[in-house]
Enzyme design. Structure first.
Site, mmCIF file in Angstrom:
data_model
loop_
_atom_site.group_PDB
_atom_site.id
_atom_site.type_symbol
_atom_site.label_atom_id
_atom_site.label_comp_id
_atom_site.label_asym_id
_atom_site.label_seq_id
_atom_site.Cartn_x
_atom_site.Cartn_y
_atom_site.Cartn_z
ATOM 1 N N LYS A 189 0.845 -1.013 -0.059
ATOM 2 C CA LYS A 189 0.131 -0.035 0.040
ATOM 3 C C LYS A 189 0.677 1.272 0.183
ATOM 4 C CE LYS A 189 -1.572 2.670 3.089
ATOM 5 N NZ LYS A 189 -1.303 3.766 2.185
ATOM 6 N N GLY A 241 7.090 5.142 7.870
ATOM 7 C CA GLY A 241 6.097 6.348 8.009
ATOM 8 C C GLY A 241 6.306 7.189 9.378
ATOM 9 N N SER A 242 5.529 7.875 9.832
ATOM 10 C CA SER A 242 5.495 8.578 11.021
ATOM 11 C C SER A 242 5.781 7.826 12.316
ATOM 12 C CB SER A 242 4.638 9.588 11.097
ATOM 13 O OG SER A 242 3.231 8.781 11.138
ATOM 14 N N ALA A 245 1.971 6.877 13.375
ATOM 15 C CA ALA A 245 1.280 5.818 12.672
ATOM 16 C C ALA A 245 1.984 4.684 13.324
ATOM 17 C CB ALA A 245 1.272 6.018 11.384
ATOM 18 N N GLU A 263 9.940 1.388 10.197
ATOM 19 C CA GLU A 263 10.784 2.339 10.049
ATOM 20 C C GLU A 263 10.258 3.728 10.249
ATOM 21 O OE1 GLU A 263 14.415 1.991 9.014
ATOM 22 O OE2 GLU A 263 14.097 -0.146 8.914
ATOM 23 N N CYS A 297 13.779 11.042 6.332
ATOM 24 C CA CYS A 297 13.839 10.808 7.843
ATOM 25 C C CYS A 297 15.458 10.743 8.546
ATOM 26 C CB CYS A 297 13.525 9.035 7.844
ATOM 27 S SG CYS A 297 14.447 7.872 6.875
ATOM 28 N N GLU A 396 10.339 16.035 14.925
ATOM 29 C CA GLU A 396 10.477 15.870 13.641
ATOM 30 C C GLU A 396 9.797 16.982 12.848
ATOM 31 O OE1 GLU A 396 9.323 12.682 11.417
ATOM 32 O OE2 GLU A 396 11.312 12.415 10.524
HETATM 33 P P1 NAD Z 1 2.284 8.618 7.575
HETATM 34 O O1 NAD Z 1 2.910 7.952 8.916
HETATM 35 O O2 NAD Z 1 1.364 9.712 7.743
HETATM 36 O O3 NAD Z 1 2.195 7.726 6.594
HETATM 37 C C1 NAD Z 1 3.170 6.586 5.967
HETATM 38 C C2 NAD Z 1 2.019 5.543 5.137
HETATM 39 O O4 NAD Z 1 1.345 4.946 6.392
HETATM 40 C C3 NAD Z 1 1.266 5.862 4.181
HETATM 41 O O5 NAD Z 1 1.150 5.122 3.061
HETATM 42 C C4 NAD Z 1 -0.111 6.354 4.916
HETATM 43 O O6 NAD Z 1 -1.214 6.166 4.145
HETATM 44 C C5 NAD Z 1 0.050 4.909 5.694
HETATM 45 N N1 NAD Z 1 -0.918 5.067 6.970
HETATM 46 C C6 NAD Z 1 -0.878 6.287 7.942
HETATM 47 N N2 NAD Z 1 -1.675 5.809 9.006
HETATM 48 C C7 NAD Z 1 -2.031 4.622 8.931
HETATM 49 C C8 NAD Z 1 -2.844 3.666 9.543
HETATM 50 N N3 NAD Z 1 -3.451 3.850 10.902
HETATM 51 N N4 NAD Z 1 -3.085 2.343 9.163
HETATM 52 C C9 NAD Z 1 -2.382 1.838 7.984
HETATM 53 N N5 NAD Z 1 -1.510 2.833 7.242
HETATM 54 C C10 NAD Z 1 -1.563 4.136 7.728
HETATM 55 O O7 NAD Z 1 3.809 9.284 7.307
HETATM 56 P P2 NAD Z 1 4.148 10.255 6.110
HETATM 57 O O8 NAD Z 1 3.817 11.773 6.333
HETATM 58 O O9 NAD Z 1 3.615 9.617 4.854
HETATM 59 O O10 NAD Z 1 5.801 9.985 6.142
HETATM 60 C C11 NAD Z 1 6.542 10.880 6.620
HETATM 61 C C12 NAD Z 1 7.189 10.159 8.072
HETATM 62 O O11 NAD Z 1 7.809 8.901 7.461
HETATM 63 C C13 NAD Z 1 8.186 10.756 8.762
HETATM 64 O O12 NAD Z 1 7.930 10.603 9.967
HETATM 65 C C14 NAD Z 1 9.531 10.242 8.300
HETATM 66 O O13 NAD Z 1 10.578 10.200 9.115
HETATM 67 C C15 NAD Z 1 8.854 8.903 8.178
HETATM 68 N N6 NAD Z 1 10.015 8.015 7.273
HETATM 69 C C16 NAD Z 1 10.675 7.015 7.776
HETATM 70 C C17 NAD Z 1 11.970 6.407 7.237
HETATM 71 C C18 NAD Z 1 12.623 5.363 7.633
HETATM 72 O O14 NAD Z 1 13.216 4.497 6.932
HETATM 73 N N7 NAD Z 1 12.873 5.518 9.136
HETATM 74 C C19 NAD Z 1 12.000 6.643 5.854
HETATM 75 C C20 NAD Z 1 11.126 7.783 5.194
HETATM 76 C C21 NAD Z 1 10.126 8.415 6.033
#
Ligand code: NAD
Length: 490
Positions: A189, A241-242, A245, A263, A297, A396
């Site tokens: 996804k 992601g964040s 989440a 991650e 990130c 962040e």
């Molecule tokens: P986000 O957490 O809002 O979303 C990430 C993904 O998760 C998206 O596909 C979103 O649709 C999905 N998602 C969100 N909530 C969900 C839930 N409750 N259930 C299932 N899916 C869900 O993050 P973002 O704004 O898209 O990305 C930015 C964040 O990602 C930053 O915090 C960044 O540091 C982090 N990030 C981490 C790494 C790493 O390798 N550690 C790499 C890139 C980005």
């Protein structure tokens, strides 16, 4: 833009069939419209229908069948490796498209994406070759009568891969290449705002002849993602992601003890020691404190400087950053593009205001570039005299906002560097590599670079503390998708 237009045309030619399920392009069963917007000019370049919960159920059933009864997990690892290397070759030939899809959707500058897109075919090649020799079956001698015990590494099952929008394909492929190498099947996804390069990936997987149902792809938002995470047909969730989440997903997964790897966010420190060479500092700190307009990130957003060299270092850094050209990310000489979306712009502006209100000194930027009246642009921004108690030091920001903090001695520096809930990456600058190594050992994070900034796909990457759980990349990335079984032989 030529390659991006070509990719978009290919996707639009599929009409409403925008989901890749069980080896075919299928229509969503819903009517919720999603759009893809190019952030440098705010134009809508693609409209598609979001998949529904019913579509997720079909995709999970396809992946489940491919895992439970299909050939993929039952092939020998080198047989799977042949397919992965084929995917790598196909993607290598489409590198210019990958780079432009990244630039077009995210706003990351083309000079960066043209090079960094190499990681996509590179990951398929790496895992395709690794499984030629990886010891999936190890024979040991038991302690209860000298019998043989085969310790077997088996695929964890059906994997749900959920990824963000900032480096959409690289982050997805870290998971896909490793999980497929392990023998898993998948439902992916990607972020709904940046689905285009996942289309290229699905095309490559189909072209390479990977069996139907092994790889399924549905770009969708949070609610659909939530259904995927809760689905009993999913054995493992691999999330990038964040942190917010990620915590929620881990809690949901724990209820049925589904495997989970995360991650998450970061607030990485650049630790500049008194003997640091400014050439090393500027060469990596200027690009990697704000890569992809700070939307990475591992961005080095907290810079720790010795009081004795504070003014000189800040002056050299702000001088170099002020020369970075902000503008159209498709132009070869642009150093920084826009933020990816309106909500990112509002978020970053909010943090800049907070930094000012809490008393940090604005040394550079802080506003929007006067000459750019379309697109989600913001100026590279530097705060100095930041105190570790301030919000801009703690949270962040995910934008081009860097905080300088000064320290008294090495002990004070390490304490300030570790004063965070995050632990993803860091950099140490010194002329003495062993002193740098000693500092790296004290700093609580998943990776550290000495005198530079490196993330190598052949090496493990991931977070300590609230930056994550498990590792993507390297040998450890493969092991993320394996379960250990002991078989006692007669
Ligand atoms: P986000 O957490 O809002 O979303 C990430 C993904 O998760 C998206 O596909 C979103 O649709 C999905 N998602 C969100 N909530 C969900 C839930 N409750 N259930 C299932 N899916 C869900 O993050 P973002 O704004 O898209 O990305 C930015 C964040 O990602 C930053 O915090 C960044 O540091 C982090 N990030 C981490 C790494 C790493 O390798 N550690 C790499 C890139 C980005």
């Amino acid at each position: 833009m030529e390659q991006f237009s070509k990719t978009l045309k290919g996707i639009k030619d599929r009409g409403a069939a925008q989901l890749f399920i069980d080896g075919e392009w299928r229509k969503s069963s819903g009517s919720n419209e999603l759009t893809v917007v190019t952030p440098h000019n705010e134009e809508t370049v693609l409209t598609y229908f979001e998949p529904t919960i019913a579509d997720v159920d079909i995709a999970v059933a396809a992946a489940r069948k491919a895992f439970d009864t299909g050939p993929w997990p039952r092939m020998s690892p080198p047989e799977r490796g042949v397919y992965l290397k084929k995917v790598s070759d196909i993607l290598m030939a489409r590198m210019p498209e990958l780079a432009e899809a990244w630039t077009g959707q995210v706003g990351a500058v083309i000079g960066f994406t043209s090079k960094a897109s190499y990681q996509v075919p590179g990951l398929f090649k790496f895992y395709g070759e690794l499984i030629d020799t990886y010891p999936f079956i190890e024979e040991r001698i038991g302690s209860m009568g000298g019998n043989k015990v085969r310790v077997v590494q088996e695929p964890v099952g059906v994997v749900a891969a959920i990824t963000p929008w900032n480096a959409p394909l690289v982050l997805l492929v870290y998971k896909v290449a490793a999980a497929l190498a392990a023998g898993c099947t998948m439902v992916c996804k990607p972020s709904p705002e940046t689905p285009i390069d996942a289309h290229i990936l699905a095309e490559a997987i189909a072209e390479a002849g990977i069996p139907a149902g092994v790889f399924n792809m549905l770009p969708a938002g949070r609610e659909v993602g939530d259904h995927l995470v809760r689905h009993p047909g999913i054995d493992k969730i691999s999330f990038t992601g964040s942190t917010a989440a990620g915590k929620h997903i881990a809690a949901v997964a724990t209820d049925r003890l589904a495997r989970v790897s995360l991650e998450l966010g970061g607030k990485s420190a650049a630790m500049i020691l008194e003997d640091a060479d400014m050439d090393h500092v500027l060469k990596s700190l200027v690009p990697y404190s704000m890569p992809i307009t700070g939307q990475v990130c591992f961005s080095l957003t907290r810079v720790l400087v010795p009081k004795s060299r504070k003014d000189e270092i800040i002056q050299a850094y702000t001088g170099a950053v002020s020369k970075v050209k902000v503008g159209d990310p498709f132009q070869a000489d642009t150093g920084m593009g826009p933020l990816t979306m309106q909500r990112q712009l509002e978020r970053v502006q909010g943090y800049i205001e907070k930094g000012k209100a809490e008393g940090a000194k604005l040394a550079l930027g802080g506003g929007r570039p006067a000459d750019l009246n379309r697109g989600f642009f913001v100026e590279p921004t530097v705060f100095t005299d930041v105190d570790p108690s301030m919000t801009i030091f703690k949270e962040e920001i995910f934008g081009p906002v860097v905080s300088f903090v000064d320290y008294d001695d090495e002990k004070d520096m390490i304490a300030k560097a570790n004063d965070t809930i995050y632990g993803l990456h860091g950099a140490v600058y010194t002329q003495d590599p062993e002193r740098g190594f000693a500092v790296a050992r004290e700093y609580r994070a998943g990776s550290v670079t000495i005198n530079g900034m490196m993330v190598d796909i052949h090496m493990p990457f991931g977070g300590f503390k609230q930056s994550g759980l498990g590792r993507d990349g390297g040998l450890e990335g493969l092991e993320n998708y394996l379960e250990t079984k002991a078989v006692y032989m007669p």
